[in-house]
Design a protein around this motif. Structure first.
Motif, PDB file in Angstrom:
ATOM      1  N   VAL A 169      -5.779 -35.664  95.590  1.00  0.00           N
ATOM      2  CA  VAL A 169      -4.794 -36.219  94.656  1.00  0.00           C
ATOM      3  C   VAL A 169      -5.463 -37.065  93.577  1.00  0.00           C
ATOM      4  N   ALA A 170      -6.578 -37.718  93.919  1.00  0.00           N
ATOM      5  CA  ALA A 170      -7.262 -38.541  92.925  1.00  0.00           C
ATOM      6  C   ALA A 170      -8.085 -37.704  91.952  1.00  0.00           C
ATOM      7  N   SER A 171      -8.643 -36.584  92.416  1.00  0.00           N
ATOM      8  CA  SER A 171      -9.555 -35.810  91.563  1.00  0.00           C
ATOM      9  C   SER A 171      -8.846 -34.751  90.723  1.00  0.00           C
ATOM     10  N   MET A 172      -7.776 -34.137  91.238  1.00  0.00           N
ATOM     11  CA  MET A 172      -7.152 -33.028  90.507  1.00  0.00           C
ATOM     12  C   MET A 172      -6.534 -33.455  89.175  1.00  0.00           C
ATOM     13  N   PRO A 173      -5.801 -34.578  89.095  1.00  0.00           N
ATOM     14  CA  PRO A 173      -5.286 -34.983  87.779  1.00  0.00           C
ATOM     15  C   PRO A 173      -6.405 -35.216  86.766  1.00  0.00           C
ATOM     16  N   LEU A 174      -7.525 -35.782  87.231  1.00  0.00           N
ATOM     17  CA  LEU A 174      -8.657 -35.975  86.318  1.00  0.00           C
ATOM     18  C   LEU A 174      -9.198 -34.634  85.845  1.00  0.00           C
ATOM     19  N   ALA A 175      -9.265 -33.666  86.766  1.00  0.00           N
ATOM     20  CA  ALA A 175      -9.763 -32.337  86.397  1.00  0.00           C
ATOM     21  C   ALA A 175      -8.826 -31.659  85.409  1.00  0.00           C
ATOM     22  N   ILE A 176      -7.520 -31.782  85.624  1.00  0.00           N
ATOM     23  CA  ILE A 176      -6.542 -31.161  84.723  1.00  0.00           C
ATOM     24  C   ILE A 176      -6.625 -31.778  83.330  1.00  0.00           C
ATOM     25  N   LEU A 177      -6.686 -33.112  83.288  1.00  0.00           N
ATOM     26  CA  LEU A 177      -6.735 -33.799  81.991  1.00  0.00           C
ATOM     27  C   LEU A 177      -8.011 -33.437  81.243  1.00  0.00           C
ATOM     28  N   ALA A 178      -9.149 -33.480  81.954  1.00  0.00           N
ATOM     29  CA  ALA A 178     -10.415 -33.129  81.304  1.00  0.00           C
ATOM     30  C   ALA A 178     -10.431 -31.667  80.880  1.00  0.00           C
ATOM     31  N   GLY A 179      -9.904 -30.785  81.734  1.00  0.00           N
ATOM     32  CA  GLY A 179      -9.870 -29.372  81.403  1.00  0.00           C
ATOM     33  C   GLY A 179      -9.034 -29.081  80.173  1.00  0.00           C
ATOM     34  N   LEU A 180      -7.905 -29.777  80.019  1.00  0.00           N
ATOM     35  CA  LEU A 180      -7.039 -29.580  78.857  1.00  0.00           C
ATOM     36  C   LEU A 180      -7.755 -29.978  77.570  1.00  0.00           C
ATOM     37  N   PHE A 181      -8.408 -31.143  77.569  1.00  0.00           N
ATOM     38  CA  PHE A 181      -9.108 -31.589  76.362  1.00  0.00           C
ATOM     39  C   PHE A 181     -10.304 -30.696  76.042  1.00  0.00           C
ATOM     40  N   ILE A 182     -10.976 -30.205  77.096  1.00  0.00           N
ATOM     41  CA  ILE A 182     -12.097 -29.292  76.852  1.00  0.00           C
ATOM     42  C   ILE A 182     -11.600 -27.997  76.223  1.00  0.00           C
ATOM     43  N   ALA A 183     -10.485 -27.473  76.732  1.00  0.00           N
ATOM     44  CA  ALA A 183      -9.931 -26.233  76.178  1.00  0.00           C
ATOM     45  C   ALA A 183      -9.499 -26.414  74.731  1.00  0.00           C
ATOM     46  N   ILE A 184      -8.844 -27.533  74.421  1.00  0.00           N
ATOM     47  CA  ILE A 184      -8.414 -27.788  73.040  1.00  0.00           C
ATOM     48  C   ILE A 184      -9.629 -27.927  72.135  1.00  0.00           C
ATOM     49  N   GLY A 185     -10.656 -28.626  72.634  1.00  0.00           N
ATOM     50  CA  GLY A 185     -11.863 -28.804  71.829  1.00  0.00           C
ATOM     51  C   GLY A 185     -12.559 -27.490  71.548  1.00  0.00           C
ATOM     52  N   ARG A 186     -12.576 -26.580  72.525  1.00  0.00           N
ATOM     53  CA  ARG A 186     -13.256 -25.296  72.324  1.00  0.00           C
ATOM     54  C   ARG A 186     -12.481 -24.385  71.366  1.00  0.00           C
ATOM     55  N   LEU A 187     -11.143 -24.522  71.352  1.00  0.00           N
ATOM     56  CA  LEU A 187     -10.341 -23.636  70.510  1.00  0.00           C
ATOM     57  C   LEU A 187     -10.100 -24.197  69.117  1.00  0.00           C
ATOM     58  N   TYR A 188      -9.921 -25.518  69.003  1.00  0.00           N
ATOM     59  CA  TYR A 188      -9.505 -26.090  67.723  1.00  0.00           C
ATOM     60  C   TYR A 188     -10.507 -27.096  67.160  1.00  0.00           C
ATOM     61  N   GLY A 189     -11.576 -27.382  67.883  1.00  0.00           N
ATOM     62  CA  GLY A 189     -12.544 -28.352  67.403  1.00  0.00           C
ATOM     63  C   GLY A 189     -13.590 -27.724  66.515  1.00  0.00           C
ATOM     64  N   PRO A 190     -14.382 -28.558  65.831  1.00  0.00           N
ATOM     65  CA  PRO A 190     -15.467 -28.039  64.986  1.00  0.00           C
ATOM     66  C   PRO A 190     -16.595 -27.472  65.852  1.00  0.00           C
ATOM     67  N   ALA A 191     -17.513 -26.770  65.214  1.00  0.00           N
ATOM     68  CA  ALA A 191     -18.604 -26.113  65.951  1.00  0.00           C
ATOM     69  C   ALA A 191     -19.459 -27.114  66.696  1.00  0.00           C
ATOM     70  N   ILE A 192     -19.633 -28.307  66.132  1.00  0.00           N
ATOM     71  CA  ILE A 192     -20.464 -29.315  66.781  1.00  0.00           C
ATOM     72  C   ILE A 192     -19.862 -29.789  68.099  1.00  0.00           C
ATOM     73  N   VAL A 193     -18.551 -29.563  68.268  1.00  0.00           N
ATOM     74  CA  VAL A 193     -17.870 -29.909  69.519  1.00  0.00           C
ATOM     75  C   VAL A 193     -17.772 -28.693  70.423  1.00  0.00           C
ATOM     76  N   ARG A 194     -17.517 -27.523  69.843  1.00  0.00           N
ATOM     77  CA  ARG A 194     -17.303 -26.322  70.648  1.00  0.00           C
ATOM     78  C   ARG A 194     -18.540 -25.943  71.455  1.00  0.00           C
ATOM     79  N   LEU A 195     -19.705 -26.009  70.865  1.00  0.00           N
ATOM     80  CA  LEU A 195     -20.924 -25.561  71.547  1.00  0.00           C
ATOM     81  C   LEU A 195     -21.268 -26.421  72.772  1.00  0.00           C
ATOM     82  N   PRO A 196     -21.268 -27.757  72.671  1.00  0.00           N
ATOM     83  CA  PRO A 196     -21.539 -28.558  73.876  1.00  0.00           C
ATOM     84  C   PRO A 196     -20.495 -28.356  74.977  1.00  0.00           C
ATOM     85  N   LEU A 197     -19.226 -28.193  74.587  1.00  0.00           N
ATOM     86  CA  LEU A 197     -18.184 -27.995  75.585  1.00  0.00           C
ATOM     87  C   LEU A 197     -18.356 -26.652  76.286  1.00  0.00           C
TER      88      LEU A 197
END
Length: 540
Positions: A342-370
């Motif tokens: 219960v403590a780890s899954m919400p963190l994983a979901i939140l981080a996963g959502l921001f990573i997905a948004i960054g890879r799809l809508y972020g600039p190249a300097i953000v997409r490549l590290p993600l």
């Protein structure tokens, strides 16, 4: 077209030709011809009894024994001067015993606390790896005569105020409990848990050297080791010292299956001969594990020892009463599993959502590290990630466990959310931008809510999987449900009872998630179920 196999007559009827009618007598003839063979099978004498293990060892010239090289010296380890060559006092002991049986000893690698389960499969003949004589094991397996009398040694950092085991029974300066590391499933763990009044936090490890490293790093106050291990590894950890007199006392024995009494009798006889002719002492002195206690090996009364083993083998609680006795242990461990998940899954979901948004809508300097982050985390095992956080980053066990699970699952959640976001038609974002919404507001109000509805089933599946993957956290000393099962199964012999109890607890924990998933999907559809939707093409 394939030719008929060699030795078989070619078909006598051509394709399209009329097949001659077969008479009833011709049909019955083959059945009558098989009758003598059937009767021979029914009335044939019983097969000869299977060859016992001792006879097989002498026939094949091979004695296979289970051992875990991860435990290392002085039991069994790779020779640092000749890589590929096994050495250790147990390796030489088994070589000497195998030679007396006219065979060659072969080590079969296995996880230490699972060696007896491997023995049950018949893949090895005996287990020899510093296994102590305990009641639960004596109830299930045949034990040989002792080949080593062991004691336990406290090891601390040099300059530590701890000078003996008695000091650990006193309140810890500054509050809290003393943190003591042990090898999981060993007599050291049992001794540490039983010989205290709540002043010690016992942490179980999968190897002997792991708690030594943790004492050096300050994560532990002390470690309790079998005396042979403390003597062997002491020089490799110059920052540690052994304090106080040796504690406890017990026997190392070999374990075999209950039907292999002939093998155990032969091993007992040969161990006695090795003691009598001085071979055993010579081996033990070579590896610096000979102690005064070993003088008693030659004087052990066989009748008294047999009576002691019989007492250990006395039937204990089984079935429901056994589970009820340890119910609190199981429930507390299940609570730990819930906490980690219960403590780890919400963190994983939140981080996963921001990573997905960054890879799809972020600039190249953000997409490549993600993208590199996702591939790195998905491409390395969870256990390795936990080791990095616990041993290298030196994080506390629960912090490392929650962070490790969250980091590992965030990569998988990122891919799930990326798929969900890509499933939303591009026109949704374009319409929102045309209405004057900023991109971040369009994502938050229009795109992400629709993507969340799509990904609920796979995210729920991952949440259920996380409950079971939390068992990997046992490698960093967290006693969750699976680890508690191993502890109770090894200490009581109730393998089946606790396996069923743990299965039920895992099911109880995962079922509500499935129900919550279906409820959430209905809510996001506006409360309209599939059965209420009108069929395509029907007039309303």
């Amino acid at each position: 077209m394939e030719e008929p196999p060699s030795g078989c007559p070619p078909p006598s009827v051509a394709i399209g030709a009329h097949r001659p009618r077969t008479s009833p007598r011709a049909i019955a003839a083959p059945g009558l011809s098989l009758l003598p063979a059937v009767l021979a099978l029914v009335w044939s004498p019983a097969p000869a009894p299977a060859q016992n293990t001792l006879d097989r060892i002498r026939t094949t010239g091979l004695l296979s024994y289970g051992c875990d090289l991860e435990g290392g010296g002085p039991y069994a380890y790779l020779d640092p001067d000749r890589p590929g060559r096994l050495v250790g006092f147990e390796v030489e002991l088994m070589d000497a015993l195998a030679a007396r049986l006219g065979a060659e000893a072969r080590l079969s690698q296995g996880q230490w606390d699972q060696l007896l389960n491997v023995l049950d499969t018949g893949k090895i003949d005996v287990v020899v790896n510093g296994y102590e004589l305990t009641p639960s094991r004596a109830r299930t397996y045949l034990a040989s005569r002792p080949y080593y009398i062991f004691q336990l040694q406290v090891m601390v950092r040099k300059g530590s105020p701890i000078r003996s085991w008695e000091d650990l029974k006193q309140p810890r300066p500054g509050g809290g409990r003393w943190r003591v590391g042990v090898l999981g499933g060993s007599s050291a763990e049992q001794f540490a848990r039983e010989n205290q009044d709540g002043s010690i936090d016992v942490r179980a490890y999968t190897g002997a050297t792991d708690p030594m490293m943790q004492v050096l790093s300050g994560q532990l106050d002390a470690t309790l080791q079998d005396l042979p291990a403390s003597r062997f590894y002491g020089p490799q950890f110059p920052g540690l010292e052994s304090v106080g007199p040796p504690e406890g006392r017990g026997y190392y024995v070999m374990y075999a299956r209950t039907e292999d009494s002939a093998l155990v009798e032969a091993l007992d006889r040969d161990i006695g001969e090795l003691i009598a002719d001085g071979t055993l002492e010579r081996i033990y002195r070579k590896y610096d594990v000979w102690t005064e206690a070993q003088d008693e090996l030659a004087d052990l009364d066989p009748d008294l020892l047999a009576a002691e083993v019989a007492e250990l083998s006395r039937e204990a609680l089984r079935g429901g009463p056994l589970i009820w006795k340890y119910r609190n242990h199981l429930l507390v461990a299940a609570g730990t599993t819930i906490l980690l998940s219960v403590a780890s899954m919400p963190l994983a979901i939140l981080a996963g959502l921001f990573i997905a948004i960054g890879r799809l809508y972020g600039p190249a300097i953000v997409r490549l590290p993600l993208a590199a982050y996702v591939e790195l985390i998905r491409g390395t095992p969870l256990m390795l990630q936990l080791f990095v956080l616990f041993y290298l980053a030196n994080l506390p066990p629960y912090v490392a466990g929650i962070a490790g699970l969250a980091i590992n699952y965030s990569a998988y959640e990122a891919e799930i959310y990326r798929a969900g976001l890509q499933a939303i038609p591009a026109g949704q974002m374009e319409a929102a931008l045309a209405l004057g919404m900023p991109r971040w507001l369009a994502l938050r109000r229009v795109v992400v809510p629709q993507a969340v509805r799509i990904v609920i089933p796979p995210v729920t599946n991952d949440f259920i999987a996380l409950f079971k993957d939390s068992s990997v956290c046992s490698v960093i000393t967290i006693v969750e449900l699976s680890k508690q099962y191993q502890i109770l199964a090894n200490s009581t012999g109730g393998v089946l009872e606790f396996a069923l109890a743990c299965a039920v607890l895992y099911l109880v924990m995962s079922l509500p998630l499935s129900w919550l998933s279906r409820w959430s999907e209905r809510r996001l559809r506006g409360g309209v179920g599939d059965s209420q939707a009108s069929k395509r093409g029907e007039p309303e």
